[in-house]
Each structure stands twice: as structure tokens, then as C-alpha cells.
Design a protein around this motif. Structure first.
Motif, PDB file in Angstrom:
ATOM      1  N   SER A  24       0.830  -1.202   0.000  1.00  0.00           N
ATOM      2  CA  SER A  24       0.000   0.000   0.000  1.00  0.00           C
ATOM      3  C   SER A  24       0.864   1.253   0.000  1.00  0.00           C
ATOM      4  CB  SER A  24      -0.965   0.040   1.185  1.00  0.00           C
ATOM      5  OG  SER A  24      -0.280   0.285   2.388  1.00  0.00           O
ATOM      6  N   ILE A  25       0.316   2.290  -0.627  1.00  0.00           N
ATOM      7  CA  ILE A  25       0.930   3.614  -0.618  1.00  0.00           C
ATOM      8  C   ILE A  25      -0.162   4.593  -0.207  1.00  0.00           C
ATOM      9  CG2 ILE A  25       2.025   5.447  -1.962  1.00  0.00           C
ATOM     10  CD1 ILE A  25       2.926   3.352  -3.964  1.00  0.00           C
ATOM     11  N   SER A  26       0.143   5.408   0.782  1.00  0.00           N
ATOM     12  CA  SER A  26      -0.770   6.467   1.200  1.00  0.00           C
ATOM     13  C   SER A  26       0.023   7.760   1.247  1.00  0.00           C
ATOM     14  CB  SER A  26      -1.337   6.182   2.589  1.00  0.00           C
ATOM     15  OG  SER A  26      -2.024   4.956   2.603  1.00  0.00           O
ATOM     16  N   THR A  39      -5.168  13.949  -1.430  1.00  0.00           N
ATOM     17  CA  THR A  39      -4.527  12.718  -0.961  1.00  0.00           C
ATOM     18  C   THR A  39      -4.425  11.711  -2.096  1.00  0.00           C
ATOM     19  OG1 THR A  39      -6.619  11.722  -0.280  1.00  0.00           O
ATOM     20  CG2 THR A  39      -5.424  13.008   1.388  1.00  0.00           C
ATOM     21  N   TYR A  40      -3.571  10.717  -1.877  1.00  0.00           N
ATOM     22  CA  TYR A  40      -3.443   9.603  -2.812  1.00  0.00           C
ATOM     23  C   TYR A  40      -3.294   8.351  -1.967  1.00  0.00           C
ATOM     24  CZ  TYR A  40      -1.596   6.432  -6.318  1.00  0.00           C
ATOM     25  OH  TYR A  40      -1.417   5.358  -7.154  1.00  0.00           O
ATOM     26  N   GLY A  41      -4.062   7.352  -2.272  1.00  0.00           N
ATOM     27  CA  GLY A  41      -3.941   6.092  -1.548  1.00  0.00           C
ATOM     28  C   GLY A  41      -4.336   4.936  -2.431  1.00  0.00           C
ATOM     29  N   VAL A  42      -3.567   3.859  -2.340  1.00  0.00           N
ATOM     30  CA  VAL A  42      -3.872   2.682  -3.135  1.00  0.00           C
ATOM     31  C   VAL A  42      -3.330   1.438  -2.434  1.00  0.00           C
ATOM     32  CG1 VAL A  42      -1.774   2.841  -4.559  1.00  0.00           C
ATOM     33  CG2 VAL A  42      -3.798   1.714  -5.480  1.00  0.00           C
ATOM     34  N   TYR A  43      -4.140   0.395  -2.439  1.00  0.00           N
ATOM     35  CA  TYR A  43      -3.666  -0.917  -2.027  1.00  0.00           C
ATOM     36  C   TYR A  43      -3.124  -1.602  -3.268  1.00  0.00           C
ATOM     37  CZ  TYR A  43      -5.946  -0.642   2.520  1.00  0.00           C
ATOM     38  OH  TYR A  43      -6.308  -0.288   3.785  1.00  0.00           O
ATOM     39  N   VAL A  64     -11.617  -8.535  -0.121  1.00  0.00           N
ATOM     40  CA  VAL A  64     -11.147  -7.164  -0.352  1.00  0.00           C
ATOM     41  C   VAL A  64      -9.779  -7.210  -1.027  1.00  0.00           C
ATOM     42  CG1 VAL A  64     -10.419  -5.025   0.773  1.00  0.00           C
ATOM     43  CG2 VAL A  64     -12.482  -6.207   1.558  1.00  0.00           C
ATOM     44  N   CYS A  65      -8.906  -8.078  -0.541  1.00  0.00           N
ATOM     45  CA  CYS A  65      -7.560  -8.197  -1.122  1.00  0.00           C
ATOM     46  C   CYS A  65      -7.616  -8.564  -2.601  1.00  0.00           C
ATOM     47  CB  CYS A  65      -6.742  -9.241  -0.369  1.00  0.00           C
ATOM     48  SG  CYS A  65      -6.349  -8.777   1.332  1.00  0.00           S
ATOM     49  N   ALA A  66      -8.593  -9.332  -2.987  1.00  0.00           N
ATOM     50  CA  ALA A  66      -8.721  -9.722  -4.395  1.00  0.00           C
ATOM     51  C   ALA A  66      -8.984  -8.517  -5.293  1.00  0.00           C
ATOM     52  CB  ALA A  66      -9.830 -10.758  -4.555  1.00  0.00           C
ATOM     53  N   ASP A  67      -9.476  -7.418  -4.701  1.00  0.00           N
ATOM     54  CA  ASP A  67      -9.750  -6.200  -5.475  1.00  0.00           C
ATOM     55  C   ASP A  67      -8.610  -5.193  -5.441  1.00  0.00           C
ATOM     56  OD1 ASP A  67     -12.242  -7.096  -6.265  1.00  0.00           O
ATOM     57  OD2 ASP A  67     -13.270  -6.169  -4.567  1.00  0.00           O
ATOM     58  N   PHE A  68      -7.488  -5.532  -4.790  1.00  0.00           N
ATOM     59  CA  PHE A  68      -6.331  -4.629  -4.783  1.00  0.00           C
ATOM     60  C   PHE A  68      -5.837  -4.444  -6.222  1.00  0.00           C
ATOM     61  CE2 PHE A  68      -4.453  -5.213  -0.234  1.00  0.00           C
ATOM     62  CZ  PHE A  68      -5.666  -4.884   0.320  1.00  0.00           C
ATOM     63  N   PHE A  69      -5.154  -3.335  -6.468  1.00  0.00           N
ATOM     64  CA  PHE A  69      -4.655  -3.011  -7.801  1.00  0.00           C
ATOM     65  C   PHE A  69      -3.265  -3.579  -8.029  1.00  0.00           C
ATOM     66  CE2 PHE A  69      -7.618   0.364  -6.754  1.00  0.00           C
ATOM     67  CZ  PHE A  69      -8.363   0.469  -7.912  1.00  0.00           C
ATOM     68  N   TRP A  70      -2.940  -3.843  -9.280  1.00  0.00           N
ATOM     69  CA  TRP A  70      -1.553  -4.099  -9.653  1.00  0.00           C
ATOM     70  C   TRP A  70      -0.858  -2.744  -9.711  1.00  0.00           C
ATOM     71  CZ3 TRP A  70      -0.258  -8.890  -9.157  1.00  0.00           C
ATOM     72  CH2 TRP A  70      -1.164  -9.900  -9.463  1.00  0.00           C
ATOM     73  N   PHE A  71       0.398  -2.680  -9.309  1.00  0.00           N
ATOM     74  CA  PHE A  71       1.129  -1.417  -9.353  1.00  0.00           C
ATOM     75  C   PHE A  71       1.154  -0.869 -10.776  1.00  0.00           C
ATOM     76  CE2 PHE A  71       5.010   1.248  -9.278  1.00  0.00           C
ATOM     77  CZ  PHE A  71       4.621   2.125  -8.284  1.00  0.00           C
ATOM     78  N   ASP A  72       1.224  -1.757 -11.763  1.00  0.00           N
ATOM     79  CA  ASP A  72       1.212  -1.349 -13.175  1.00  0.00           C
ATOM     80  C   ASP A  72       0.018  -0.438 -13.486  1.00  0.00           C
ATOM     81  OD1 ASP A  72       2.109  -4.017 -12.571  1.00  0.00           O
ATOM     82  OD2 ASP A  72       2.441  -4.369 -14.689  1.00  0.00           O
ATOM     83  N   ASP A  73      -1.126  -0.744 -12.858  1.00  0.00           N
ATOM     84  CA  ASP A  73      -2.357  -0.005 -13.142  1.00  0.00           C
ATOM     85  C   ASP A  73      -2.436   1.328 -12.407  1.00  0.00           C
ATOM     86  OD1 ASP A  73      -3.206  -2.145 -14.721  1.00  0.00           O
ATOM     87  OD2 ASP A  73      -4.176  -3.137 -13.023  1.00  0.00           O
ATOM     88  N   THR A  74      -1.555   1.544 -11.437  1.00  0.00           N
ATOM     89  CA  THR A  74      -1.633   2.760 -10.629  1.00  0.00           C
ATOM     90  C   THR A  74      -0.432   3.674 -10.801  1.00  0.00           C
ATOM     91  OG1 THR A  74      -0.565   1.745  -8.708  1.00  0.00           O
ATOM     92  CG2 THR A  74      -2.948   1.517  -8.872  1.00  0.00           C
ATOM     93  N   VAL A  75       0.602   3.207 -11.499  1.00  0.00           N
ATOM     94  CA  VAL A  75       1.869   3.934 -11.529  1.00  0.00           C
ATOM     95  C   VAL A  75       1.745   5.336 -12.131  1.00  0.00           C
ATOM     96  CG1 VAL A  75       2.697   2.946 -13.707  1.00  0.00           C
ATOM     97  CG2 VAL A  75       4.343   3.731 -11.990  1.00  0.00           C
ATOM     98  N   ASP A  76       0.953   5.509 -13.153  1.00  0.00           N
ATOM     99  CA  ASP A  76       0.829   6.835 -13.776  1.00  0.00           C
ATOM    100  C   ASP A  76       0.176   7.837 -12.822  1.00  0.00           C
ATOM    101  OD1 ASP A  76       2.088   6.066 -16.154  1.00  0.00           O
ATOM    102  OD2 ASP A  76       0.191   5.382 -17.026  1.00  0.00           O
ATOM    103  N   GLY A  77      -0.870   7.422 -12.119  1.00  0.00           N
ATOM    104  CA  GLY A  77      -1.505   8.292 -11.144  1.00  0.00           C
ATOM    105  C   GLY A  77      -0.577   8.616  -9.986  1.00  0.00           C
ATOM    106  N   PHE A  78       0.191   7.622  -9.560  1.00  0.00           N
ATOM    107  CA  PHE A  78       1.162   7.827  -8.487  1.00  0.00           C
ATOM    108  C   PHE A  78       2.231   8.832  -8.908  1.00  0.00           C
ATOM    109  CE2 PHE A  78       5.417   6.511  -7.018  1.00  0.00           C
ATOM    110  CZ  PHE A  78       5.296   6.876  -5.685  1.00  0.00           C
ATOM    111  N   ARG A  79       2.827   8.631 -10.087  1.00  0.00           N
ATOM    112  CA  ARG A  79       3.881   9.545 -10.550  1.00  0.00           C
ATOM    113  C   ARG A  79       3.336  10.966 -10.705  1.00  0.00           C
ATOM    114  NH1 ARG A  79       9.250   7.618 -10.848  1.00  0.00           N
ATOM    115  NH2 ARG A  79       9.522   9.831 -11.169  1.00  0.00           N
ATOM    116  N   SER A  80       2.128  11.083 -11.201  1.00  0.00           N
ATOM    117  CA  SER A  80       1.518  12.396 -11.366  1.00  0.00           C
ATOM    118  C   SER A  80       1.327  13.086 -10.010  1.00  0.00           C
ATOM    119  CB  SER A  80       0.175  12.247 -12.088  1.00  0.00           C
ATOM    120  OG  SER A  80      -0.474  13.478 -12.188  1.00  0.00           O
ATOM    121  N   PHE A  81       0.865  12.332  -9.015  1.00  0.00           N
ATOM    122  CA  PHE A  81       0.610  12.915  -7.699  1.00  0.00           C
ATOM    123  C   PHE A  81       1.891  13.414  -7.037  1.00  0.00           C
ATOM    124  CE2 PHE A  81      -0.153  12.932  -3.135  1.00  0.00           C
ATOM    125  CZ  PHE A  81      -1.339  13.653  -3.073  1.00  0.00           C
TER     126      PHE A  81
END
Length: 120
Positions: A24-26, A39-43, A64-81
Motif C-alpha cells: 500500500s501507498i498512502s 490525498t493519494y492512496g492505493v492498495y 477485499v484483497c482480491a480487489d487490490f490493484f496491480w502497481f502497473d495499473d496505478t503507476v501513472d496516477g502515483f507519478r503524477s501525484f
């Protein structure tokens, strides 16, 4: 205005090679050292764990864990934030190396060039 991002990075050592997987990243934005509502948060689903193992680590139900994201799918939003901000970590060495490992798996630029503060 001075922009900073305060991080809470959660990771877990997995596998026999003692590699660390991000789960997770918060982040909270500060402007001139005052907390904003931005804020930015992702499991993140670690690559080497199944939902049962991840559930034990995080305390989240495996459904709930089965719905966590792959980092690949969140990296652009993370870098932008985090772009154009001073980054504030507790135990920066561990947090940055874990995030950089994920970025490296995707052939993305590391956080090394970013300005950061370590509170550890």
C-alpha cells in the motif's frame, strides 16, 4: 508555494530471497507545511502473494484483497501525484527502495532524482 508529499508505505518481505513487496501507498499533500485535502492512496497486490497470504498481512478480508490493484495499473496516477513535490518519508531508504523496485519492474524512472526528507 512549497509543495510536499508525506508518505506512508507498507511493504512485506516475501519469498525465500527476502525481497520486499509493496502492498500500500498512502500520501498526503502539504502546501507551505499545511495539510491539504489532496490525498493519494492505493492498495497494491504484491506479485508473489495470494489473497489468503495478503489477508493475513494486511488484516483485510481476502475478498477485499482480491480487489487490490496491480502497481502497473496505478503507476501513472502515483507519478503524477508526487511530481514536482518534496517527498517526506519515515525510513526513506526502505520506502524508496521498495517503490523503486516496483518502478524498475515496469522500466519506469526511479524516485532517486526526487528531493526527499527522511524523518527516521
Amino acid at each position: 508555494m512549497h509543495r510536499s508529499i508525506v508518505f506512508a508505505v507498507q511493504s512485506e518481505r516475501t519469498g525465500y530471497d527476502y525481497s520486499t513487496d509493496l502492498h500500500s501507498i498512502s500520501c498526503v499533500e502539504l502546501l507551505d507545511r499545511k495539510i491539504t485535502s489532496n490525498t493519494y492512496g492505493v492498495y497494491v497486490f504484491p506479485r508473489r502473494l495470494d489473497p489468503d497470504e495478503l489477508s493475513k498481512i494486511t488484516g483485510c478480508p481476502k475478498e477485499v484483497c482480491a480487489d487490490f490493484f496491480w502497481f502497473d495499473d496505478t503507476v501513472d496516477g502515483f507519478r503524477s501525484f508526487v511530481s514536482d513535490a518534496e517527498l517526506i518519508f519515515h525510513d526513506a531508504k526502505s520506502s524508496i527502495s521498495t517503490i523503486n523496485a516496483e518502478l524498475g519492474r515496469l522500466n519506469r524512472p526511479f524516485l532517486i532524482g526526487e528531493e526527499f526528507i527522511d524523518t527516521c
